[in-house]
Write a protein that holds these residues in place. Structure first.
Motif, PDB file in Angstrom:
ATOM      1  N   ALA A  70      -3.487 -44.546  10.536  1.00 24.21           N
ATOM      2  CA  ALA A  70      -2.981 -45.861  10.927  1.00 24.21           C
ATOM      3  C   ALA A  70      -3.803 -46.417  12.085  1.00 24.21           C
ATOM      4  CB  ALA A  70      -1.509 -45.761  11.344  1.00 24.21           C
ATOM      5  N   MET A  71      -3.723 -47.725  12.275  1.00 23.13           N
ATOM      6  CA  MET A  71      -4.331 -48.351  13.441  1.00 23.13           C
ATOM      7  C   MET A  71      -3.390 -49.429  13.976  1.00 23.13           C
ATOM      8  SD  MET A  71      -8.071 -50.062  14.202  1.00 23.13           S
ATOM      9  CE  MET A  71      -7.800 -51.724  13.563  1.00 23.13           C
ATOM     10  N   PRO A  72      -2.882 -49.282  15.189  1.00 22.62           N
ATOM     11  CA  PRO A  72      -2.014 -50.309  15.769  1.00 22.62           C
ATOM     12  C   PRO A  72      -2.833 -51.511  16.216  1.00 22.62           C
ATOM     13  CG  PRO A  72      -2.432 -48.595  17.384  1.00 22.62           C
ATOM     14  CD  PRO A  72      -3.059 -48.135  16.095  1.00 22.62           C
ATOM     15  N   VAL A  73      -2.333 -52.711  15.944  1.00 23.80           N
ATOM     16  CA  VAL A  73      -3.004 -53.940  16.379  1.00 23.80           C
ATOM     17  C   VAL A  73      -1.974 -54.868  17.015  1.00 23.80           C
ATOM     18  CG1 VAL A  73      -4.842 -53.808  14.651  1.00 23.80           C
ATOM     19  CG2 VAL A  73      -2.716 -55.019  14.108  1.00 23.80           C
ATOM     20  N   ILE A  74      -2.453 -55.702  17.909  1.00 31.38           N
ATOM     21  CA  ILE A  74      -1.590 -56.697  18.531  1.00 31.38           C
ATOM     22  C   ILE A  74      -1.381 -57.861  17.567  1.00 31.38           C
ATOM     23  CG2 ILE A  74      -1.511 -58.451  20.358  1.00 31.38           C
ATOM     24  CD1 ILE A  74      -0.749 -55.703  21.284  1.00 31.38           C
ATOM     25  N   GLY A  75      -0.174 -58.416  17.562  1.00 32.68           N
ATOM     26  CA  GLY A  75       0.126 -59.545  16.683  1.00 32.68           C
ATOM     27  C   GLY A  75       0.597 -59.076  15.319  1.00 32.68           C
ATOM     28  N   ASP A  76       0.079 -59.729  14.273  1.00 40.00           N
ATOM     29  CA  ASP A  76       0.461 -59.409  12.907  1.00 40.00           C
ATOM     30  C   ASP A  76      -0.749 -58.842  12.177  1.00 40.00           C
ATOM     31  OD1 ASP A  76       1.949 -59.344  10.498  1.00 40.00           O
ATOM     32  OD2 ASP A  76       1.081 -61.258   9.904  1.00 40.00           O
ATOM     33  N   SER A  77      -0.567 -57.767  11.455  1.00 40.11           N
ATOM     34  CA  SER A  77      -1.687 -57.085  10.802  1.00 40.11           C
ATOM     35  C   SER A  77      -2.355 -57.908   9.710  1.00 40.11           C
ATOM     36  CB  SER A  77      -1.211 -55.755  10.209  1.00 40.11           C
ATOM     37  OG  SER A  77      -0.206 -55.972   9.230  1.00 40.11           O
ATOM     38  N   THR A  78      -1.717 -58.981   9.262  1.00 37.95           N
ATOM     39  CA  THR A  78      -2.288 -59.780   8.168  1.00 37.95           C
ATOM     40  C   THR A  78      -3.003 -61.041   8.636  1.00 37.95           C
ATOM     41  OG1 THR A  78      -0.280 -61.113   7.834  1.00 37.95           O
ATOM     42  CG2 THR A  78      -0.399 -59.014   6.672  1.00 37.95           C
ATOM     43  N   LEU A  79      -2.962 -61.346   9.942  1.00 36.97           N
ATOM     44  CA  LEU A  79      -3.517 -62.612  10.431  1.00 36.97           C
ATOM     45  C   LEU A  79      -4.555 -62.377  11.512  1.00 36.97           C
ATOM     46  CD1 LEU A  79      -3.355 -65.730  10.365  1.00 36.97           C
ATOM     47  CD2 LEU A  79      -1.599 -65.571  12.156  1.00 36.97           C
ATOM     48  N   TYR A  80      -5.813 -62.730  11.221  1.00 36.31           N
ATOM     49  CA  TYR A  80      -6.916 -62.580  12.185  1.00 36.31           C
ATOM     50  C   TYR A  80      -6.947 -61.190  12.805  1.00 36.31           C
ATOM     51  CZ  TYR A  80      -7.126 -67.674  11.814  1.00 36.31           C
ATOM     52  OH  TYR A  80      -7.218 -68.966  11.343  1.00 36.31           O
ATOM     53  N   ALA A  81      -6.648 -60.181  12.024  1.00 31.71           N
ATOM     54  CA  ALA A  81      -6.612 -58.804  12.526  1.00 31.71           C
ATOM     55  C   ALA A  81      -7.871 -58.064  12.080  1.00 31.71           C
ATOM     56  CB  ALA A  81      -5.369 -58.079  12.029  1.00 31.71           C
ATOM     57  N   THR A  82      -8.538 -57.404  13.015  1.00 29.51           N
ATOM     58  CA  THR A  82      -9.772 -56.699  12.704  1.00 29.51           C
ATOM     59  C   THR A  82      -9.550 -55.451  11.863  1.00 29.51           C
ATOM     60  OG1 THR A  82      -9.545 -55.682  14.899  1.00 29.51           O
ATOM     61  CG2 THR A  82     -11.093 -57.513  14.681  1.00 29.51           C
ATOM     62  N   VAL A  83      -8.289 -55.138  11.580  1.00 29.39           N
ATOM     63  CA  VAL A  83      -8.017 -53.958  10.750  1.00 29.39           C
ATOM     64  C   VAL A  83      -8.652 -54.094   9.367  1.00 29.39           C
ATOM     65  CG1 VAL A  83      -5.828 -54.812   9.814  1.00 29.39           C
ATOM     66  CG2 VAL A  83      -6.205 -52.342  10.044  1.00 29.39           C
TER      67      VAL A  83
END
Length: 221
Positions: free
Chosen positions: A85-98
């Motif tokens: 997994a990789m935690p990201v700030i915000g929402d994982s589907t919007l402008y996310a580098t994941v």
């Protein structure tokens, strides 16, 4: 992980992080930590993360090369993990580098993608201001300042309310972009929403140029 407020991290996100055998942490430079990674460690004592370099240079080629190199050098730490997994700030589907991590990881291993939704910056910003967005038949648009002045103006002209991400990318052209796409009834710009030291400016002051990458602007007709 939501906008940065620990109280807004979903139970599903925490469950996935606890179950993962490998947890990647996006970092902007070697030796640094990320807000999302630190939140994950604070909420899950003993959690170990694998840093993955995501340089903020604006170059897609440099970004992918750095992510690929990070994954290659850390392969012994994640190879064989049944869940990562990789935690990201915000929402994982919007402008996310994941999405870059997923693409590069898929070139090295058999990967099945599952996205856990979070809370986007524009939703958190609207809630902070106590205002609704996209009501009834209104057209709501989301556009990044990095798309360039002309394209941003075109998008903003076509809607009744909007969220402008990365207004810092427009530099000193931000006032012109807002004016050319108007008129607007309400303007607001929120900085570091959900994080320590969050603040907002409303009205004409929201049009002033900013160099804060973590700012998001909301506009209403």
């Amino acid at each position: 992980m939501g906008p940065g407020d620990r109280g807004l991290v979903t139970l599903k996100a925490l469950d996935i992080l606890r179950k993962s055998q490998a947890v990647f942490e996006p970092v902007s430079a070697k030796g640094r930590q990320s807000v999302a990674g630190q939140m994950a460690r604070d909420l899950i004592p003993g959690l170990k993360t694998i840093p993955v370099l995501f340089p903020m240079t604006g170059s897609d080629q440099e970004l992918r090369s750095a992510v690929r190199a990070s994954l290659s050098s850390s392969k012994p730490l994640w190879e064989g993990a049944s869940m990562a997994a990789m935690p990201v700030i915000g929402d994982s589907t919007l402008y996310a580098t994941v999405h870059v991590l997923h693409q590069e990881l898929s070139s090295m291993a058999d990967v099945e993608l599952k996205l856990i939704p979070g809370i986007s910056a524009h939703s958190a910003a609207a809630a902070l201001l106590g205002r609704f967005i996209g009501m009834r038949e209104q057209v709501f648009s989301v556009v990044p300042g990095s798309a360039g002045p002309e394209r941003v103006i075109q998008v903003l002209k076509s809607c009744q309310c909007a969220a402008l991400y990365k207004p810092s990318a427009l530099g000193d052209k931000l006032p012109l972009v807002v004016s050319a796409s108007g008129p607007w009834d309400k303007l607001a710009r929120v900085h570091r929403v959900g994080l320590e030291g969050e603040w907002a400016v409303e009205g004409e002051g929201a049009m002033e140029p900013t160099d804060d990458y973590l700012a998001v602007m909301l506009l209403w007709r």
